[in-house]
Design an enzyme around this catalytic site. Structure first.
Site, PDB file in Angstrom:
ATOM      1  N   CYS A 111       5.158  -7.693   7.690  1.00 52.91           N
ATOM      2  CA  CYS A 111       6.138  -7.224   8.668  1.00 52.91           C
ATOM      3  C   CYS A 111       6.331  -8.288   9.741  1.00 52.91           C
ATOM      4  O   CYS A 111       5.391  -8.974  10.124  1.00 52.91           O
ATOM      5  CB  CYS A 111       5.640  -5.933   9.313  1.00 52.91           C
ATOM      6  SG  CYS A 111       6.786  -5.234  10.523  1.00 52.91           S
ATOM      7  N   CYS A 123      -1.036  -3.170  15.231  1.00 51.58           N
ATOM      8  CA  CYS A 123      -0.772  -2.866  13.819  1.00 51.58           C
ATOM      9  C   CYS A 123      -1.349  -3.910  12.872  1.00 51.58           C
ATOM     10  O   CYS A 123      -1.167  -5.117  13.074  1.00 51.58           O
ATOM     11  CB  CYS A 123       0.740  -2.753  13.609  1.00 51.58           C
ATOM     12  SG  CYS A 123       1.192  -2.364  11.923  1.00 51.58           S
ATOM     13  N   GLU A 182       0.831  -1.204   0.000  1.00 55.17           N
ATOM     14  CA  GLU A 182       0.000   0.000   0.000  1.00 55.17           C
ATOM     15  C   GLU A 182       0.862   1.249   0.000  1.00 55.17           C
ATOM     16  O   GLU A 182       1.927   1.288   0.602  1.00 55.17           O
ATOM     17  CB  GLU A 182      -0.854   0.044   1.269  1.00 55.17           C
ATOM     18  CG  GLU A 182      -1.952  -0.970   1.284  1.00 55.17           C
ATOM     19  CD  GLU A 182      -2.744  -0.909   2.581  1.00 55.17           C
ATOM     20  OE1 GLU A 182      -3.020   0.192   3.080  1.00 55.17           O
ATOM     21  OE2 GLU A 182      -3.080  -1.991   3.082  1.00 55.17           O
ATOM     22  N   ASN A 223      -5.479   3.944  15.524  1.00 59.16           N
ATOM     23  CA  ASN A 223      -6.477   3.592  14.516  1.00 59.16           C
ATOM     24  C   ASN A 223      -7.029   2.231  14.871  1.00 59.16           C
ATOM     25  O   ASN A 223      -6.287   1.253  14.839  1.00 59.16           O
ATOM     26  CB  ASN A 223      -5.817   3.489  13.136  1.00 59.16           C
ATOM     27  CG  ASN A 223      -5.907   4.776  12.385  1.00 59.16           C
ATOM     28  OD1 ASN A 223      -6.971   5.304  12.151  1.00 59.16           O
ATOM     29  ND2 ASN A 223      -4.744   5.297  12.035  1.00 59.16           N
ATOM     30  N   CYS A 270       3.889  -5.849  16.291  1.00 61.34           N
ATOM     31  CA  CYS A 270       3.255  -4.867  17.187  1.00 61.34           C
ATOM     32  C   CYS A 270       1.759  -5.188  17.316  1.00 61.34           C
ATOM     33  O   CYS A 270       1.088  -5.455  16.315  1.00 61.34           O
ATOM     34  CB  CYS A 270       3.447  -3.442  16.667  1.00 61.34           C
ATOM     35  SG  CYS A 270       5.177  -2.944  16.596  1.00 61.34           S
ATOM     36  N   CYS A 330       3.308   8.261   1.583  1.00 62.76           N
ATOM     37  CA  CYS A 330       3.680   7.300   2.625  1.00 62.76           C
ATOM     38  C   CYS A 330       3.865   5.954   1.932  1.00 62.76           C
ATOM     39  O   CYS A 330       2.938   5.436   1.305  1.00 62.76           O
ATOM     40  CB  CYS A 330       2.559   7.229   3.662  1.00 62.76           C
ATOM     41  SG  CYS A 330       2.822   5.957   4.906  1.00 62.76           S
ATOM     42  N   CYS A 349      -2.260   2.508   7.540  1.00 67.18           N
ATOM     43  CA  CYS A 349      -1.497   1.526   6.781  1.00 67.18           C
ATOM     44  C   CYS A 349      -1.887   0.090   7.100  1.00 67.18           C
ATOM     45  O   CYS A 349      -2.227  -0.250   8.215  1.00 67.18           O
ATOM     46  CB  CYS A 349      -0.014   1.727   7.015  1.00 67.18           C
ATOM     47  SG  CYS A 349       0.451   1.447   8.723  1.00 67.18           S
TER      48      CYS A 349
HETATM   49  N1  SAH Z   1       7.735  -0.284  11.094  1.00 68.96           N
HETATM   50  C1  SAH Z   1       7.871   1.142  11.207  1.00 68.96           C
HETATM   51  C2  SAH Z   1       7.063   1.913  10.216  1.00 68.96           C
HETATM   52  C3  SAH Z   1       5.646   1.511   9.918  1.00 68.96           C
HETATM   53  S1  SAH Z   1       4.317   2.007  10.899  1.00 68.96           S
HETATM   54  C4  SAH Z   1       7.590   1.573  12.624  1.00 68.96           C
HETATM   55  O1  SAH Z   1       7.217   0.756  13.435  1.00 68.96           O
HETATM   56  O2  SAH Z   1       7.811   2.735  12.930  1.00 68.96           O
HETATM   57  C5  SAH Z   1       4.231   3.744  11.036  1.00 68.96           C
HETATM   58  C6  SAH Z   1       3.674   4.169  12.392  1.00 68.96           C
HETATM   59  O3  SAH Z   1       2.290   3.819  12.549  1.00 68.96           O
HETATM   60  C7  SAH Z   1       4.394   3.517  13.568  1.00 68.96           C
HETATM   61  O4  SAH Z   1       4.623   4.454  14.567  1.00 68.96           O
HETATM   62  C8  SAH Z   1       3.391   2.483  14.004  1.00 68.96           C
HETATM   63  O5  SAH Z   1       3.623   2.062  15.319  1.00 68.96           O
HETATM   64  C9  SAH Z   1       2.092   3.214  13.800  1.00 68.96           C
HETATM   65  N2  SAH Z   1       0.895   2.375  13.769  1.00 68.96           N
HETATM   66  C10 SAH Z   1       0.761   1.119  13.321  1.00 68.96           C
HETATM   67  N3  SAH Z   1      -0.506   0.683  13.469  1.00 68.96           N
HETATM   68  C11 SAH Z   1      -1.183   1.690  14.025  1.00 68.96           C
HETATM   69  C12 SAH Z   1      -2.544   1.857  14.431  1.00 68.96           C
HETATM   70  N4  SAH Z   1      -3.431   0.888  14.308  1.00 68.96           N
HETATM   71  N5  SAH Z   1      -2.878   3.048  14.959  1.00 68.96           N
HETATM   72  C13 SAH Z   1      -1.987   4.049  15.096  1.00 68.96           C
HETATM   73  N6  SAH Z   1      -0.707   3.955  14.734  1.00 68.96           N
HETATM   74  C14 SAH Z   1      -0.294   2.783  14.211  1.00 68.96           C
END
Ligand code: SAH
Length: 346
Positions: free
Chosen positions: A111, A118, A91, A289, A115, A104, A332
């Protein structure tokens, strides 16, 4: 087929000489065409017909296919589901700001970081993207938009520091004056905190902005929502961040996703303040989110503002990220995840 977008100008010069047996200046011609946005070799009109034929046989221009596209009726945010040559999906999201367009982009298919909040990591990591697939996102979306994209954030699917070499190469390609010519100051890279790679990046002394996904100021909470913290706990991570600042003189941007009842209390705000006090940094607060399977929810507007207030009172600059593309699920990973579901269900 070899994707020509995987090559830096210097590598293309070698390829042109050794594989194509053409003079060196052809490399600059090809490179210029690629980043002017052509997707076929026949459009490269200053190359000889025989060279174009040779290119068609063994090489590709690395254009990505737009599988789905959504345009927000609220703020013009555009969301793309792109298909790679091997059928995998990634995406990219395009956002319009007063200073121009920011894209972005993704760095991996899926991944491995796990987390808890995510969407991108739910199916694990499939593979790294190549440098050409990373820059290909910028080219494909820019062509579709018809206007120049001036800023890049690597905050899409994947962990960029888990794909260091290709991401580093992408930074060289995107910066070249004969190509996109996007300065490193216009690029942000976000990491969940892979300490050795942050130190390696610090050594390179680039002008990019490093964003670090912190999301908690205490190891117990951070390890709960970010498994990477079990390997690289907060103290080690902040040590690497300080080293990064020292080497590059660049301000770090800490991302902090606020999750109701998990990390959004005044106590956690004070812990964050104590952790970051005195550092050259900025905190970006992101109301989580909601991803259906995780059950995490956003706190009230009041609790978010209270969190921000505590940081600012203590002298740490903190902003709350404005939600963009709310009507098109622009956060994302969610588009690819939905795609995967339909594929499985069919
Ligand atoms: N892997 C990298 C970049 C991708 S995510 C990282 O971890 O930084 C980009 C940002 O979005 C990161 O800060 C991640 O923790 C956050 N993110 C992921 N899922 C999310 C969600 N559901 N709500 C808010 N932020 C989120």
């Amino acid at each position: 087929m070899k994707n020509l977008k995987d090559y830096t100008m210097e590598e293309l010069e070698v390829l042109v000489k050794e594989e194509l047996e053409e003079p060196k200046f052809r490399a600059k011609q090809i490179f210029t065409w690629l980043y002017r946005g052509v997707s076929t070799f026949d459009e490269m009109t200053d190359l000889s017909k025989s060279l174009r034929e040779k290119l068609k046989e063994g090489y590709s221009t690395g254009s990505l296919a737009i599988e789905e596209k959504y345009v927000s009726s609220i703020d013009e945010t555009r969301r793309y589901l792109l298909q790679l040559e091997d059928g995998n999906h990634i995406e990219s999201v395009l956002m319009k700001y007063h200073h121009g367009y920011t894209i972005c982009i993704s760095s991996q298919v899926g991944c491995a970081m796990g987390c808890a909040f995510c969407a991108s990591t739910r199916g694990g990591k499939v593979r790294n993207l190549t440098a050409g697939e990373i820059v290909g996102q910028v080219m494909t979306v820019q062509k579709d938009l018809g206007e120049r994209i001036s800023n890049i954030v690597m905050m899409g699917i994947g962990e960029p520091m888990d794909n260091y070499d290709q991401v580093r190469k992408f930074l060289t390609i995107v910066n070249h004056p004969s190509g996109l010519n996007i300065g490193h100051r216009h690029i942000s890279i976000s990491t969940c905190g892979l300490v050795p790679q942050i130190r390696r990046l610090a050594e390179e002394d680039l002008q990019i902005t490093l964003s670090v996904s912190l999301h908690a100021a205490k190891d117990a909470i951070r390890s709960e929502i970010m498994p990477v913290n079990r390997k690289y706990p907060i103290e080690e991570l902040l040590g690497a961040c300080k080293y990064y600042i020292e080497k590059t003189n660049r301000r770090i941007s800490f991302e902090y996703t606020l999750i109701q009842g998990v990390n959004d209390t005044p106590e956690e705000a004070r812990a964050l303040l104590n952790l970051l006090r005195g550092m050259l940094c900025h905190v970006n607060l992101i109301p989580v989110n909601p991803v259906k399977e995780t059950g995490f929810r956003q706190g009230s507007k009041k609790s978010i503002e209270a969190f921000q207030h505590i940081l600012e009172q203590g002298g740490i600059a903190a902003t709350v990220r404005r939600e963009m593309g709310a009507d098109i699920r622009a956060a994302c990973g969610q588009l690819r995840a939905a795609k995967g579901k339909t594929e499985q269900e069919v």
